[in-house]
Scaffold this motif. Structure first.
Motif, PDB file in Angstrom:
ATOM      1  N   MET A  38      38.702 -52.601   7.244  1.00 41.03           N
ATOM      2  CA  MET A  38      39.683 -51.924   8.114  1.00 41.03           C
ATOM      3  C   MET A  38      39.144 -50.571   8.583  1.00 41.03           C
ATOM      4  O   MET A  38      39.184 -50.237   9.762  1.00 41.03           O
ATOM      5  CB  MET A  38      40.992 -51.717   7.356  1.00 41.03           C
ATOM      6  N   LYS A  50      48.324 -52.935  10.783  1.00 43.63           N
ATOM      7  CA  LYS A  50      48.530 -52.664   9.352  1.00 43.63           C
ATOM      8  C   LYS A  50      49.924 -52.113   9.145  1.00 43.63           C
ATOM      9  O   LYS A  50      50.537 -51.568  10.074  1.00 43.63           O
ATOM     10  CB  LYS A  50      47.502 -51.642   8.863  1.00 43.63           C
ATOM     11  N   LEU A  51      50.440 -52.241   7.941  1.00 43.42           N
ATOM     12  CA  LEU A  51      51.709 -51.584   7.571  1.00 43.42           C
ATOM     13  C   LEU A  51      51.617 -50.909   6.206  1.00 43.42           C
ATOM     14  O   LEU A  51      52.067 -49.785   6.039  1.00 43.42           O
ATOM     15  CB  LEU A  51      52.866 -52.595   7.551  1.00 43.42           C
ATOM     16  N   CYS A  52      51.013 -51.586   5.241  1.00 46.14           N
ATOM     17  CA  CYS A  52      51.012 -50.984   3.895  1.00 46.14           C
ATOM     18  C   CYS A  52      49.826 -50.047   3.695  1.00 46.14           C
ATOM     19  O   CYS A  52      49.743 -49.382   2.662  1.00 46.14           O
ATOM     20  CB  CYS A  52      51.049 -52.061   2.822  1.00 46.14           C
ATOM     21  N   GLY A  61      47.134 -53.938  -0.117  1.00 48.19           N
ATOM     22  CA  GLY A  61      47.063 -55.342   0.275  1.00 48.19           C
ATOM     23  C   GLY A  61      48.349 -56.115   0.143  1.00 48.19           C
ATOM     24  O   GLY A  61      48.333 -57.274  -0.262  1.00 48.19           O
ATOM     25  N   SER A  62      49.478 -55.502   0.499  1.00 48.57           N
ATOM     26  CA  SER A  62      50.737 -56.232   0.298  1.00 48.57           C
ATOM     27  C   SER A  62      51.340 -56.795   1.578  1.00 48.57           C
ATOM     28  O   SER A  62      52.089 -57.755   1.520  1.00 48.57           O
ATOM     29  CB  SER A  62      51.761 -55.334  -0.393  1.00 48.57           C
ATOM     30  N   ARG A  64      49.974 -58.110   4.434  1.00 43.58           N
ATOM     31  CA  ARG A  64      49.282 -59.267   5.020  1.00 43.58           C
ATOM     32  C   ARG A  64      49.255 -59.221   6.544  1.00 43.58           C
ATOM     33  O   ARG A  64      49.247 -60.241   7.209  1.00 43.58           O
ATOM     34  CB  ARG A  64      49.942 -60.585   4.567  1.00 43.58           C
ATOM     35  N   LEU A  65      49.282 -58.029   7.092  1.00 42.50           N
ATOM     36  CA  LEU A  65      49.228 -57.921   8.555  1.00 42.50           C
ATOM     37  C   LEU A  65      47.801 -57.694   9.044  1.00 42.50           C
ATOM     38  O   LEU A  65      47.491 -57.897  10.218  1.00 42.50           O
ATOM     39  CB  LEU A  65      50.099 -56.717   8.976  1.00 42.50           C
ATOM     40  N   CYS A  66      46.946 -57.271   8.138  1.00 42.20           N
ATOM     41  CA  CYS A  66      45.617 -56.833   8.558  1.00 42.20           C
ATOM     42  C   CYS A  66      44.552 -57.916   8.353  1.00 42.20           C
ATOM     43  O   CYS A  66      43.379 -57.609   8.197  1.00 42.20           O
ATOM     44  CB  CYS A  66      45.239 -55.583   7.775  1.00 42.20           C
TER      45      CYS A  66
END
Ligand code: SF4
Ligand code: SF4
Ligand code: SF4
Ligand code: FES
Length: 949
Positions: A38, A50-52, A61-62, A64-66
């Motif tokens: 990333m 990304k969000l987390c 890594g929670s 799962r958008l990336c």
């Protein structure tokens, strides 16, 4: 909306020297080993959704958008948790990736308020930003199912709110509280759909362990955690990067504002001192700047029993100048002086000392550093050659053993404390030397290896015994010393500390510290690869403050712990610009950069530049000014941004001196305790209303930039210019950058400093010279600034202030996190929700023998005076020691402190006062008089509107 220009790379920077080259969407990218995919992608402008993830926190890594694809590998790994590898080929775009991301996004949207765009906080909602980026406009799941949309809000914290309905359980807040702040107040409770953010044991934020640093709010990608001010005022329209005006950490902030009003203070992730972190004071407690108590129109009066008359700036300045001239004509040139402020900017401080030297024509200038860190200046100048700390804050991340003596960073320097905690959790060892069990001694997450509960007033004896162990057990670094120090001084010092009387066994009875603890501490520090010493006012505010600073320097030199990262001598400076006010020539005997006024070449340089003859003899220090006032020879003072009536020791003495003067000019935000004795009040400007620079405890000069217009009409430096002009010594500056140009011209350690360079680099640690054009993070590399380091024999001379039958307890003083110094600012913010009075800490044993229970009102008497406070019974203090703070004027802690002071610098002995405590049921006589005087002065203030022409 504006943009701060900050580019979030998703995961923290990797620092490995080895580089790795990979291909991302066909583009070759070279990054340090250990970088996430990333971050590697972001480094070439390819931001994976990304969000987390955020680059101040470790990847989690929670969300799962990336997801990405890696050629030859199965599945779709998360790019935030997958590290780069040589030669891999990564795809961040593609039909399957879009499908997977969109499904995830739709799930998030199904449990997230669709109208959150209507609330101001969600102006930064990354859920909606990411949905827009992915082109997800609708969702297949609907919002009618099980969701959190009606979850209750937690509004308990005065500054921020937690709205669970906007929470996506990304855990960024939990990780921020853990990794950035180190408090670990938050957890995710429950699993799956039931999982939710919880403060401590399912408490409200206010009741939990939370210390309101705001790190979780800063990290939250949605509006779930949001500043109440943002919700109330709405999205900001302007951002100004500036520097906190509270403590010596000097955190950088992006002040977000709208229509001349601060919306919120966001810690600057590019800030070199704080790296995006903050504490409750700088982050939230700025409301004092617009508090109704502020006085924004100049006032004058002939006598302190007259009502204040509101006047024009012209009349006030002319009156002040006229009075100063009259006094000098009648009582002589030396009958007036000035006090510079450690809260004002370098430029403002420089101008006040210039005004005193050039316009008053004497050297009667001093600063409040007199009462805090003047021994640091003296002790370090004499031993290593520079009156400042040797490191930057980041250096602590390379320390192996840390001695923390006479400092309580979780309360006084919270952002630095968080950094230190990060290092301690990596395994560095901590030795706390303090009469109290400060928070760092034992928390649920970190414990100091050793706590040496030294008896107040015996630091020098304790450090001599630590040195004794190091010398007699052969733990010195003789090669280092031979190369870098004056060997004669070293040998004398060695012989002195090796004397049997300095052994831990022989000093234990005076220091109260068991010999074995001392031996362990000495070995731990001397044997560590990198040993660092951090200290605070518990070192300096003693009758042997300067000796103790020399003890520290001796120890660091003898063990080879100066001149590289991870080591050093680190004074934790109290106020935001106490380092700067000293650097700028605020002391009566020194020009900027600590050059003595008797030095002909230096004086000639200033005389040429300023066009006036200057005196070669030092002027009066603050305590001498007060003594001269009581003798009748000192009659006028210009006090910018200081409150000696509250902050200086022996209040009776100080206020009697003020009453003896004929013209006191106070330039401040509020009618502070000193202003109640003043004849001219000039409305000062807060840090939000001015341009300039502050210098923090690391010698880091950082920009202060105007966020709003000065409420009184002028920045503080402009007022000094007006006064100087009225006194007949013209000053012609149009902007503080011109003052800085003059500072650079006249100050060797600032010789290549400029605003242009500062704006380009963000901040600069002096020395900033031709040899070090971008500043100096670590000093004394290769050799000491003074040439050879010099050891001093540090004989322990016990203070005359001792526990006696009449006064059997020792009082020591300190600070708390939510209040600041004399409290003039923090008392005018919601920080009073946490602390609204000073309390007296007393050990259960001492309390019991006096029949005192927790919460009882007690009278505290010393040979100087008596005050009354609520008691808090706690074993944080050792038997025989009591402790209080001085944030509230009505408690009058300085009524009981004595006239004792450091032998070299006159720094008051705040940390040792012999006292007795008894249970009482009414205020002390001093407190009664204080309230009467305050009421009288407020009455005299009230009438001022009517007198305005
Ligand atoms: S409060 Fe914010 S940071 Fe914390 S889990 Fe919820 S969305 Fe994430
Ligand atoms: S404000 Fe700071 S201490 Fe409080 S929960 Fe958030 S991160 Fe933790
Ligand atoms: S640590 Fe100090 S400089 Fe930083 S925000 Fe807090 S008070 Fe301000
Ligand atoms: S950003 Fe990578 S899993 Fe959330």
């Amino acid at each position: 909306m504006y943009s701060t220009g900050y580019h979030d790379h998703g995961t923290p920077v990797a620092t490995a020297e080895k580089l790795v080259t990979l291909e991302i969407d066909g583009v070759p990218v070279t990054v340090p080993e250990g970088t996430s995919i990333m971050r590697a992608a972001a480094s070439v402008g390819n931001d994976v959704p990304k969000l987390c993830a955020t680059d101040t926190l470790k990847a989690f890594g929670s969300c799962r958008l990336c997801l990405v694809e890696i050629e030859g590998r199965r599945g779709y790994p998360a790019s935030c948790t997958t590290l780069v590898a040589d030669g891999i080929k990564v795809k961040t775009q593609g039909h399957k990736l879009s499908q997977l991301r969109n499904s995830v996004m739709e799930l998030y949207l199904s449990d997230h308020p669709a109208d959150c765009g209507s609330t101001s906080a969600s102006a930064r909602c990354e859920v909606h930003d990411m949905a827009a980026k992915l082109g997800v406009t609708g969702m297949r799941y609907g919002v009618g199912g099980k969701n959190h949309l009606r979850a209750a809000k937690d509004e308990s914290n005065p500054y921020f709110t937690f709205d669970q309905s906007e929470c996506i359980v990304c855990s960024r807040c939990v990780r921020a509280c853990d990794e950035v702040q180190g408090t670990l107040a938050l957890t995710i409770q429950g699993r799956g759909f039931s999982s939710k953010v919880s403060a401590s044991q399912n408490e409200s934020f206010f009741e939990s362990e939370c210390v309101s640093c705001g790190a979780c709010v800063e990290a939250c990608p949605t509006g779930a955690l949001a500043e109440k001010s943002l919700i109330q005022i709405g999205p900001p329209t302007k951002v100004t990067t500036t520097t906190c005006a509270y403590c010596g950490v000097g955190c950088s902030f992006n002040a977000e504002s709208k229509n001349d009003e601060v919306v919120r203070m966001v810690p600057n992730r590019d800030g070199h001192a704080n790296h995006g972190h903050a504490c409750v004071k700088g982050r939230f407690a700025y409301g004092y700047a617009t508090h109704p108590d502020r006085i924004t129109t100049p006032m004058i009066r002939k006598s302190i029993d007259d009502p204040w008359r509101q006047v024009s700036w012209e009349e006030a300045i002319n009156y002040a100048a006229g009075e100063f001239k009259r006094i000098q004509a009648k009582y002589g040139r030396d009958s007036i002086g000035g006090i510079t402020s450690s809260r004002c900017t370098n430029e403002e401080t420089f101008l006040v000392q210039k005004l005193v030297r050039a316009a008053f024509g004497n050297n009667n200038v001093d600063t409040c550093a007199r009462v805090c860190h003047s021994p640091t200046g003296y002790g370090l100048k004499n031993t290593i050659g520079e009156s400042a700390g040797t490191q930057n804050f980041d250096s602590v991340m390379k320390s192996d053993a840390i001695i923390l003596v006479g400092a309580n960073p979780t309360e006084g320097h919270p952002v630095f404390a968080s950094r230190m905690k990060q290092r301690l959790r990596q395994g560095a060892k901590l030795i706390v030397i303090d009469p109290r069990e400060i928070a760092l001694v034992k928390t649920p997450h970190i414990e100091a290896q050793l706590h040496l509960p030294v008896r107040p007033g015996t630091n020098v004896a304790l450090f001599n015994s630590i040195a004794h162990v190091i010398v007699t057990e052969g733990l010195t670094k003789d090669d280092y010393v031979a190369e870098r120090c004056e060997i004669d001084s070293y040998n004398k010092w060695k012989a002195f500390v090796a004397e049997d009387r300095n052994s831990p066994e022989n000093t234990a009875s005076s220091t109260g510290v068991k010999a074995e603890l001392v031996r362990e501490a000495a070995r731990m520090y001397a044997k560590a690869g990198n040993g660092a010493i951090y200290y605070g006012l518990g070192v300096t505010e003693h009758s042997q403050g300067s000796t103790m600073v020399m003890c520290i320097a001796n120890l660091a030199m003898a063990t080879g712990n100066v001149g590289r990262e991870g080591v050093g001598i680190n004074p934790l400076r109290g106020q935001n610009n106490v380092q700067g006010s000293c650097d700028m020539g605020s002391f009566p005997h020194e020009f900027s950069a600590y050059r003595h006024v008797s030095d002909d070449a230096t004086r000639a340089m200033f005389e040429k530049d300023w066009g006036v003859p200057l005196l070669a003899e030092p002027g009066l220090r603050i305590p001498n000014m007060f003594e001269a006032a009581l003798d009748g020879s000192f009659k006028g003072m210009y006090i910018q941004g200081e409150d000696p009536a509250q902050s200086d020791p022996d209040t009776h003495h100080v206020t009697a001196a003020f009453k003896a003067m004929e013209c006191i000019v106070v330039q401040d935000l509020f009618l502070n305790e000193t202003a109640k004795y003043a004849h001219v009040f000039l409305p000062g400007s807060s840090f939000l209303e001015k341009n300039g620079t502050f210098t923090n405890a690391e010698r880091r000069v950082s920009p202060v930039r105007k966020v709003m217009e000065p409420r009184g009409g002028f920045e503080d430096w402009e007022i000094t210019v007006l006064l100087s002009n009225a006194l007949g010594y013209p000053m012609h500056y149009r902007h503080p950058s011109e003052i800085m140009d003059e500072i650079a011209r006249l100050t060797p350690t600032f010789s290549t400093f400029s605003y242009e360079k500062l704006d380009r680099l963000g901040s600069i640690q002096w020395p900033c010279t031709d040899e070090a054009p971008e500043g100096t993070p670590t000093m004394h590399v290769g050799h000491f600034v003074r040439g050879k380091g010099k050891f001093f024999v540090t004989e322990f001379v016990p203070t005359s202030e001792r526990a006696t039958r009449k006064y059997p307890l020792l009082l020591t003083t300190g600070r708390i996190l939510t209040q600041y110094n004399v409290g003039a600012q923090t008392r005018r913010t919601s920080n009073v929700t946490w602390a609204s009075a000073d309390v007296l800490e007393i050990h259960p044993h001492d309390a019991e023998t006096r029949g005192i229970k927790d919460g009882d009102t007690v009278g505290l008497t010393s040979r100087s005076g008596e005050i009354v406070l609520p008691a808090q019974v706690t074993d944080r203090v050792r038997p025989g020691v009591v402790y209080t703070t001085f944030h509230f004027p009505e408690s009058g802690a300085n009524v009981v402190t004595t006239e004792n002071s450091d032998w070299a610098t006159n720094c008051p002995e705040y940390k040792v006062t012999a006292v007795e405590i008894v249970k009482v049921n009414q205020p002390s006589e001093w407190q009664k008089r204080f309230h009467e005087f305050t009421d009288h002065q407020l009455e005299l203030l009230k009438g001022r509107e009517a007198t305005h022409a």
